[in-house]
Design a protein around this motif. Structure first.
Motif, PDB file in Angstrom:
ATOM      1  N   UNK A 100      73.028  59.835  15.211  1.00  0.00           N
ATOM      2  CA  UNK A 100      72.387  59.781  16.521  1.00  0.00           C
ATOM      3  C   UNK A 100      71.644  58.460  16.710  1.00  0.00           C
ATOM      4  N   UNK A 101      71.018  57.962  15.657  1.00  0.00           N
ATOM      5  CA  UNK A 101      70.309  56.684  15.752  1.00  0.00           C
ATOM      6  C   UNK A 101      71.278  55.553  16.109  1.00  0.00           C
ATOM      7  N   UNK A 102      72.435  55.533  15.443  1.00  0.00           N
ATOM      8  CA  UNK A 102      73.429  54.493  15.738  1.00  0.00           C
ATOM      9  C   UNK A 102      74.013  54.668  17.138  1.00  0.00           C
ATOM     10  N   UNK A 103      74.160  55.914  17.594  1.00  0.00           N
ATOM     11  CA  UNK A 103      74.666  56.169  18.940  1.00  0.00           C
ATOM     12  C   UNK A 103      73.713  55.601  19.990  1.00  0.00           C
ATOM     13  N   UNK A 104      72.417  55.790  19.771  1.00  0.00           N
ATOM     14  CA  UNK A 104      71.411  55.276  20.700  1.00  0.00           C
ATOM     15  C   UNK A 104      71.426  53.749  20.720  1.00  0.00           C
ATOM     16  N   UNK A 248      72.271  43.374  10.866  1.00  0.00           N
ATOM     17  CA  UNK A 248      73.468  43.947  10.239  1.00  0.00           C
ATOM     18  C   UNK A 248      74.095  45.025  11.123  1.00  0.00           C
ATOM     19  N   UNK A 249      73.265  45.916  11.684  1.00  0.00           N
ATOM     20  CA  UNK A 249      73.780  46.981  12.552  1.00  0.00           C
ATOM     21  C   UNK A 249      74.388  46.388  13.810  1.00  0.00           C
ATOM     22  N   UNK A 253      78.236  46.966  15.041  1.00  0.00           N
ATOM     23  CA  UNK A 253      78.499  47.690  16.287  1.00  0.00           C
ATOM     24  C   UNK A 253      78.960  46.793  17.441  1.00  0.00           C
ATOM     25  N   UNK A 254      78.769  45.483  17.326  1.00  0.00           N
ATOM     26  CA  UNK A 254      79.067  44.610  18.466  1.00  0.00           C
ATOM     27  C   UNK A 254      80.513  44.705  18.957  1.00  0.00           C
ATOM     28  N   UNK A 255      81.529  44.696  18.073  1.00  0.00           N
ATOM     29  CA  UNK A 255      82.913  44.756  18.586  1.00  0.00           C
ATOM     30  C   UNK A 255      83.183  45.988  19.438  1.00  0.00           C
TER      31      UNK A 255
END
Length: 416
Positions: A100-104, A248-249, A253-255
């Motif tokens: 959920x943290x990465x989704x946000x 790093x995150x 996630x950028x692409x």
């Protein structure tokens, strides 16, 4: 200057009261459609259904003021939810706290990318990518979304989708484990949705199916017979927060964030532009990028998933009599009321019913008629469509889109 940044505000300030009936009626109708869709698309994204309701409310309010379209229904959509789930589940487990943290954070990055692209005015760049790429990708993604609902229809656990052949094999292997009650609910829901769609298309079929399935599960205690239900949904408004991602995150996630920003914009702008053309209204692609960007930032701040303009809901909004962006605010208001007062009624909602709603919704996105049209009129677009479609289904959802975009740009450059 204020109206340039907030074109929706101008429409509201100079509102014509003669449009009120159409806007209120359309806003209510779209809300009835949006409640089950937002919950279903939250499941596609792998997050609690309450977050789907949040994503269908607060980003829509922001877009109503910043966006240029009078009709665009911004909120959760199936394709973007699938892209988000595929990306995050490839990094961490779908049921982990980090998911959920990465989704946000993904919503934050998507919004930031769209906002930057809008301010540097690169909206016209998207004209270089053939719509055949989008049609091929969306058609393949619709099939993947439908296949991902099979686990909810059968009541079994299946691994994440990798390609059509391996996933089809997994489905066949797990057929003996299917829960008969879950399967019956799913197929009953699909049948009822199809009947309503054919016999009485003006009736909100998804809403009726939800009510019927909740009553059946509750009356027969099917939740005690291993029928998965939605369960408790928080009856409260979200808390606003801001997640600062590490470098790093961001790099990881950028692409996918850029890909979602692209798909989100193209899908939204295509339907908004079509309706604006009917009304002889101007529509600035860069303003749409900024509107969607702020909508996605808002979704991140309320702790939810990336959003886009929905083709089906936007069309319903227009056909239901909407005249201005007040219809969007009416929809958001009814969504707020649903969050605060209706969620306890959905406790016994079976996930199989939401899966059925998703399958019926995405079936219309499989655009085989467009492929036939391309074969008759422009063979290069047919090749682009098929290449994107097959690569997305058989190789990888991200690589499939990139292969299609690369081929599209290459063909355009060769022709010049």
């Amino acid at each position: 200057m204020l109206y340039t940044l907030f074109p929706g505000l101008k429409l509201l300030v100079h509102y014509n009261k003669s449009n009120l009936t159409g806007d209120v009626t359309a806003g209510m109708i779209v809300a009835v459609l949006l409640i089950p869709q937002s919950m279903a698309y939250a499941i596609i994204a792998g997050v609690p259904v309450s977050l789907g309701l949040f994503a269908a409310t607060f980003p829509l309010i922001i877009y109503a003021f910043v966006g240029g379209s009078k009709y665009l229904s911004v909120g959760p959509v199936s394709i973007v939810s699938l892209l988000a789930f595929s990306a995050i589940s490839g990094i961490v487990q779908a049921d982990s706290s980090q998911f959920l943290e990465l989704m946000i954070i993904l919503s934050l990055l998507v919004g930031t990318i769209q906002l930057i692209l809008g301010f540097v005015k690169v909206g016209s760049f998207f004209d270089y990518v053939s719509y055949a790429v989008i049609h091929g990708f969306i058609s393949a993604a619709a099939i993947i979304i439908a296949l991902n609902q099979v686990k909810s229809i059968m009541g079994v656990s299946l691994p994440n989708y990798e390609n059509l052949i391996s996933y089809g094999r997994e489905i066949m292997n797990h057929l003996p484990e299917a829960n008969i009650y879950t399967v019956a609910i799913a197929f009953g829901s699909i049948f009822l949705l199809l009947v309503i769609k054919k016999r009485a298309p003006a009736i909100p079929g998804a809403f009726i199916v939800i009510i019927a399935s909740v009553m059946i599960v509750d009356y027969f205690d099917l939740d005690k017979k291993d029928v998965a239900i939605v369960g408790s949904i928080p009856q409260a408004l979200p808390t606003f927060s801001f997640h600062i991602p590490t470098v790093d995150i961001m790099l990881v996630l950028f692409p996918v964030a850029f890909m979602i920003a692209f798909i989100s914009f193209v899908e939204s702008y295509a339907v908004a532009k079509q309706l604006a053309h009917k009304d002889n209204d101007p529509l600035d692609p860069n303003q749409e990028l900024r509107g969607l960007g702020l909508a996605n930032l808002t979704s991140s701040f309320v702790g939810s998933i990336p959003v886009a303009g929905a083709i089906s809901r936007t069309a319903v909004n227009h056909k239901s009599g909407a005249k201005t962006n007040l219809s969007l605010l009416v929809t958001a208001l009814f969504m707020l009321l649903a969050i605060l007062y209706l969620t306890p009624l959905l406790y016994y909602l079976p996930k199989a019913t939401l899966a059925a709603i998703i399958i019926i919704a995405v079936a219309g996105l499989i655009n085989y008629k467009q492929l036939v049209y391309y074969f008759k009129t422009k063979i290069t677009d047919a090749i682009i469509f098929l290449t994107t479609f097959i690569a997305t289904l058989m190789i990888d959802i991200f690589l499939g889109l990139m292969i299609g975009i690369t081929l599209s740009i290459f063909i355009r450059l060769v022709k010049q």
